[in-house]
Scaffold this active site. Structure first.
Site, PDB file in Angstrom:
ATOM      1  N   ASP A 143      18.171  28.927  45.132  1.00  0.00           N
ATOM      2  CA  ASP A 143      18.754  29.990  45.902  1.00  0.00           C
ATOM      3  C   ASP A 143      18.279  31.240  45.414  1.00  0.00           C
ATOM      4  OD1 ASP A 143      19.749  29.370  43.180  1.00  0.00           O
ATOM      5  OD2 ASP A 143      21.678  29.594  43.696  1.00  0.00           O
ATOM      6  N   TYR A 157      15.304  12.560  51.606  1.00  0.00           N
ATOM      7  CA  TYR A 157      14.469  11.905  52.800  1.00  0.00           C
ATOM      8  C   TYR A 157      14.220  10.557  52.722  1.00  0.00           C
ATOM      9  CZ  TYR A 157      13.465  16.634  55.048  1.00  0.00           C
ATOM     10  OH  TYR A 157      13.487  17.732  55.631  1.00  0.00           O
ATOM     11  N   LYS A 167      17.133  23.017  41.455  1.00  0.00           N
ATOM     12  CA  LYS A 167      18.641  23.593  41.261  1.00  0.00           C
ATOM     13  C   LYS A 167      19.292  22.664  40.120  1.00  0.00           C
ATOM     14  CE  LYS A 167      22.492  25.776  42.612  1.00  0.00           C
ATOM     15  NZ  LYS A 167      22.531  27.250  42.957  1.00  0.00           N
ATOM     16  N   ASP A 208      11.500  21.617  52.674  1.00  0.00           N
ATOM     17  CA  ASP A 208      11.632  21.756  53.796  1.00  0.00           C
ATOM     18  C   ASP A 208      12.142  23.109  54.082  1.00  0.00           C
ATOM     19  OD1 ASP A 208      11.728  20.934  56.694  1.00  0.00           O
ATOM     20  OD2 ASP A 208      14.155  20.721  56.312  1.00  0.00           O
ATOM     21  N   ASP A 231      10.116  26.812  55.946  1.00  0.00           N
ATOM     22  CA  ASP A 231      10.773  27.570  57.325  1.00  0.00           C
ATOM     23  C   ASP A 231      10.790  29.095  56.878  1.00  0.00           C
ATOM     24  OD1 ASP A 231      10.735  25.136  58.689  1.00  0.00           O
ATOM     25  OD2 ASP A 231      12.536  25.835  59.774  1.00  0.00           O
TER      26      ASP A 231
HETATM   27  C1  IPM Z   1       9.092  19.652  59.024  1.00  0.00           C
HETATM   28  C2  IPM Z   1      10.190  19.185  59.747  1.00  0.00           C
HETATM   29  C3  IPM Z   1      10.426  17.635  59.417  1.00  0.00           C
HETATM   30  C4  IPM Z   1      11.097  17.554  58.080  1.00  0.00           C
HETATM   31  C5  IPM Z   1      11.581  16.995  60.560  1.00  0.00           C
HETATM   32  C6  IPM Z   1      10.964  16.999  62.057  1.00  0.00           C
HETATM   33  C7  IPM Z   1      11.768  15.539  60.262  1.00  0.00           C
HETATM   34  O1  IPM Z   1      11.340  19.843  59.693  1.00  0.00           O
HETATM   35  O2  IPM Z   1       8.160  19.060  58.851  1.00  0.00           O
HETATM   36  O3  IPM Z   1       9.279  20.393  58.067  1.00  0.00           O
HETATM   37  O4  IPM Z   1      12.145  17.835  57.957  1.00  0.00           O
HETATM   38  O5  IPM Z   1      10.313  17.341  57.135  1.00  0.00           O
HETATM   39 MN    MN Z   2      11.097  21.657  58.192  1.00  0.00          MN
END
Ligand code: IPM
Ligand code: MN
Length: 334
Positions: free
Chosen positions: A214, A130, A181, A238, A242
């Protein structure tokens, strides 16, 4: 005699509110209603930032506004992103600019499993891929080269890992897993593993584990209860968070805190989900992720009791119905 100005400062927290784009303003409005219903007084200031602003005047996060944001105790953000804006402009120019400039080096994301067990992912929030290292050579030609580096500093890695040990220490299970990793990323992985091992020596009462990222994906799906606290780098965090949302009641409940634990600036609280343009304006967005993000904010501001009540109310309230129904259910459960 008491100084009325100082007294005023102790009762209300100055919060910058960035509703943002899409469903962002819808869910943030509900989150603020819930905070008020929990009896916490916030002194809020709205900021018009996000894709809509960019389309209006071409600006994303002007430096003067960033400086203004520094004066707040916390920032509550709904979601930013607009399909008409090319990828990267709002993400890098607003979200990452704020995370980096305010030195919110911890991205904390809690997940509650169906069993009621909670685990937390600590995502390093200012470095890794990032950081934006890289570039093009011969762009647009058949010989084009693109590189995207991962920046890992000893200081950045250590402060994140130390936060992980501190947090794990404070919890009943006292268990911390490093996810990386190391078998392929032998430079950054080596720094993370070495730092982890060194810091672990200061926390002999914390049990540790290591998973390749993984493998961690499989464990998230098949055996997430093995986790208590996870610490990982920015990109792995990140992606994993999710997945964390998906296995724990959906992304509509996933909250996050971008923390500056040293409190040299405000921390930023936002749901994990995005602006969801497909459901914007329909009044059906799940506000729980924003409400729980606001609860994390209250906790960071020292309003532990209200934060705990809101979290309990969210756990009791069902995800059935539209935004207004869900908001009413949470407020009723308070
Ligand atoms: C999150 C989002 C952000 C990230 C994006 C929108 C830049 O996906 O907060 O997880 O990747 O950090
Ligand atoms: Mn994200």
């Amino acid at each position: 005699m008491a100084n009325p100005e100082l007294e005023c400062q102790t009762v209300s927290h100055r919060v910058a509110v960035i509703g943002g784009d899409g469903i962002g303003p819808e869910v943030v409005t509900v989150a603020l209603d819930v905070v008020a219903a929990a009896g916490v007084e916030l002194d809020t200031t709205d900021f018009h930032l996000g894709g809509a602003r960019y389309l209006e005047d071409g600006t994303v996060l002007p430096d003067e506004i960033l400086e203004e944001l520094r004066g707040f105790h916390a920032i509550l953000l709904g979601a930013v992103g607009n399909p008409e804006v090319p990828p990267g402009i709002i993400e890098r120019g607003l979200l990452l600019k704020a995370r980096f400039a305010l030195d919110t080096y911890i991205n904390l994301r809690p997940f509650e499993l169906d069993s009621g067990q909670e685990f937390l992912v600590i995502r390093e929030n200012t470095e890794g891929t990032y950081a934006g290292e890289g570039g093009f050579l011969k762009k647009g030609t058949p010989d084009e080269v693109a590189t995207q580096g991962s920046v890992n500093t000893r200081k950045g890695v250590e402060r994140c890992i130390r936060y992980g040990f501190e947090l794990a220490s404070s919890r009943p299970r006292k268990h911390l897993t490093l996810v990386h990793k190391t078998n392929v990323l032998t430079f950054s992985g080596d720094l993370w593993q070495r730092t982890f091992n060194e810091v672990a020596a200061d926390y002999p009462h914390v049990e540790t584990a290591y998973n390749h990222v993984d493998a961690a994906c499989i464990y998230f799906v098949e055996d997430p209860k093995r986790y208590d606290v996870i610490v990982t780098d920015n990109l792995f965090g990140d992606i994993l968070t999710d997945l964390g949302g998906a296995i724990s009641g959906g992304i509509g409940r996933a909250a996050s805190a971008n923390l500056n634990p040293d409190r040299t600036g405000p921390s930023l609280f936002e749901p994990v989900h995005g602006s969801a343009p497909d459901i914007t304006g329909k009044g059906i967005a799940n506000p729980v992720a924003a409400i729980l993000s606001a609860a994390m904010m209250l906790e960071f501001l020292g309003e532990d009791e209200a934060a705990a009540r809101i979290k309990r109310a969210c756990a009791m309230a069902s995800d059935d119905g539209d935004t207004a129904t869900m908001a009413a259910a949470v407020i009723a459960a308070l």
